[in-house]
Design a protein around this motif. Structure first.
Motif, short mmCIF file in Angstrom:
data_model
loop_
_atom_site.label_atom_id
_atom_site.label_comp_id
_atom_site.label_asym_id
_atom_site.label_seq_id
_atom_site.Cartn_x
_atom_site.Cartn_y
_atom_site.Cartn_z
N VAL A 67 15.24 40.98 53.88
CA VAL A 67 16.35 41.90 54.14
C VAL A 67 17.65 41.11 54.23
O VAL A 67 18.67 41.50 53.66
CB VAL A 67 16.10 42.72 55.43
N LEU A 68 17.61 39.98 54.93
CA LEU A 68 18.79 39.11 55.01
C LEU A 68 19.21 38.63 53.62
O LEU A 68 20.39 38.66 53.28
CB LEU A 68 18.51 37.92 55.92
N LEU A 69 18.24 38.22 52.80
CA LEU A 69 18.56 37.81 51.43
C LEU A 69 19.24 38.93 50.66
O LEU A 69 20.20 38.70 49.93
CB LEU A 69 17.30 37.39 50.68
N SER A 70 18.75 40.14 50.82
CA SER A 70 19.32 41.29 50.14
C SER A 70 20.75 41.55 50.59
O SER A 70 21.63 41.83 49.77
CB SER A 70 18.44 42.52 50.40
N GLN A 71 21.00 41.45 51.88
CA GLN A 71 22.34 41.66 52.41
C GLN A 71 23.31 40.59 51.90
O GLN A 71 24.43 40.89 51.48
CB GLN A 71 22.33 41.64 53.94
N VAL A 72 22.85 39.36 51.91
CA VAL A 72 23.69 38.25 51.43
C VAL A 72 23.96 38.41 49.94
O VAL A 72 25.07 38.18 49.47
CB VAL A 72 23.02 36.90 51.75
N SER A 73 22.96 38.83 49.20
CA SER A 73 23.11 39.06 47.76
C SER A 73 24.16 40.13 47.49
O SER A 73 24.98 39.99 46.58
CB SER A 73 21.76 39.45 47.17
N ALA A 74 24.16 41.18 48.29
CA ALA A 74 25.17 42.24 48.14
C ALA A 74 26.58 41.71 48.43
O ALA A 74 27.54 42.09 47.75
CB ALA A 74 24.84 43.41 49.06
N GLU A 75 26.71 40.82 49.38
CA GLU A 75 28.01 40.23 49.71
C GLU A 75 28.48 39.31 48.58
O GLU A 75 29.66 39.31 48.22
CB GLU A 75 27.93 39.47 51.02
N VAL A 76 27.56 38.54 48.03
CA VAL A 76 27.92 37.63 46.93
C VAL A 76 28.34 38.43 45.71
O VAL A 76 29.24 38.01 44.97
CB VAL A 76 26.74 36.67 46.60
N ALA A 77 27.75 39.58 45.49
CA ALA A 77 28.06 40.41 44.32
C ALA A 77 29.52 40.83 44.28
O ALA A 77 30.06 41.05 43.20
CB ALA A 77 27.16 41.64 44.28
N VAL A 78 30.19 40.91 45.43
CA VAL A 78 31.59 41.32 45.46
C VAL A 78 32.54 40.17 45.80
O VAL A 78 33.75 40.37 45.86
CB VAL A 78 31.81 42.50 46.44
N ALA A 79 32.00 38.98 46.00
CA ALA A 79 32.83 37.82 46.33
C ALA A 79 33.61 37.35 45.10
O ALA A 79 33.15 37.50 43.97
CB ALA A 79 31.96 36.69 46.86
N THR A 80 34.77 36.78 45.34
CA THR A 80 35.59 36.27 44.23
C THR A 80 35.96 34.80 44.41
O THR A 80 36.31 34.14 43.45
CB THR A 80 36.88 37.09 44.08
#
Length: 139
Positions: free
Chosen positions: A6-19
């Motif tokens: 779940v933590l990996l999924s949350q971090v992945s979602a944050e990375v998806a919008v990072a610039t």
């Protein structure tokens, strides 16, 4: 429910919008992927893949943080234990590869876009290549 995945999924979602690959979020995500590589449950047949993955990511992290004044550390006390699969049977390996590829894309996009100092663009390009190679090796 596997809270590490779940933590990996949350971090992945944050990375998806990072610039900005030098922001704390992407750097923490890289450290989380390294943590997974070092601590993933290993069978005899998967040991080499995880070990090589963790080693390549650690090299990328050293390269990334070498020129920064504010190195980031992963607080492992806040990281849940790692299980090999989630509640739906999705393997840890798949989730870690997805996150690593996302990070590679982020670093590559920043290097190609010409944002930041030229020396950081070179660092980001090197890190992106290391991450892409590691993801391919683990996949």
């Amino acid at each position: 429910m596997n809270s590490f995945l779940v933590l990996l999924s949350q971090v992945s979602a944050e990375v998806a919008v990072a610039t900005d690959p030098d922001d704390v979020g992407p750097r923490q995500a890289l450290l989380l992927a390294i943590h997974a590589g070092v601590n993933a449950p290993r069978g005899h047949d998967s040991r080499v893949g995880w070990d090589q993955f963790a080693s390549t990511l650690a090299e990328a992290d050293r390269e990334l943080q070498a020129g920064l004044r504010d190195p980031v550390d992963l607080v492992t006390a806040n990281v849940p234990p790692i299980d090999p699969v989630d509640e739906n049977g999705e393997p840890l390996r798949t989730n870690v590869v997805v996150l690593t590829r996302q990070l590679s894309d982020l670093f590559d996009a920043a290097a190609v876009a010409g944002q930041g100092a030229p020396w950081r663009q070179i660092v980001w390009a090197k890190v992106a290549q290391c991450l892409a190679d590691a993801a391919d090796d683990l996949a």
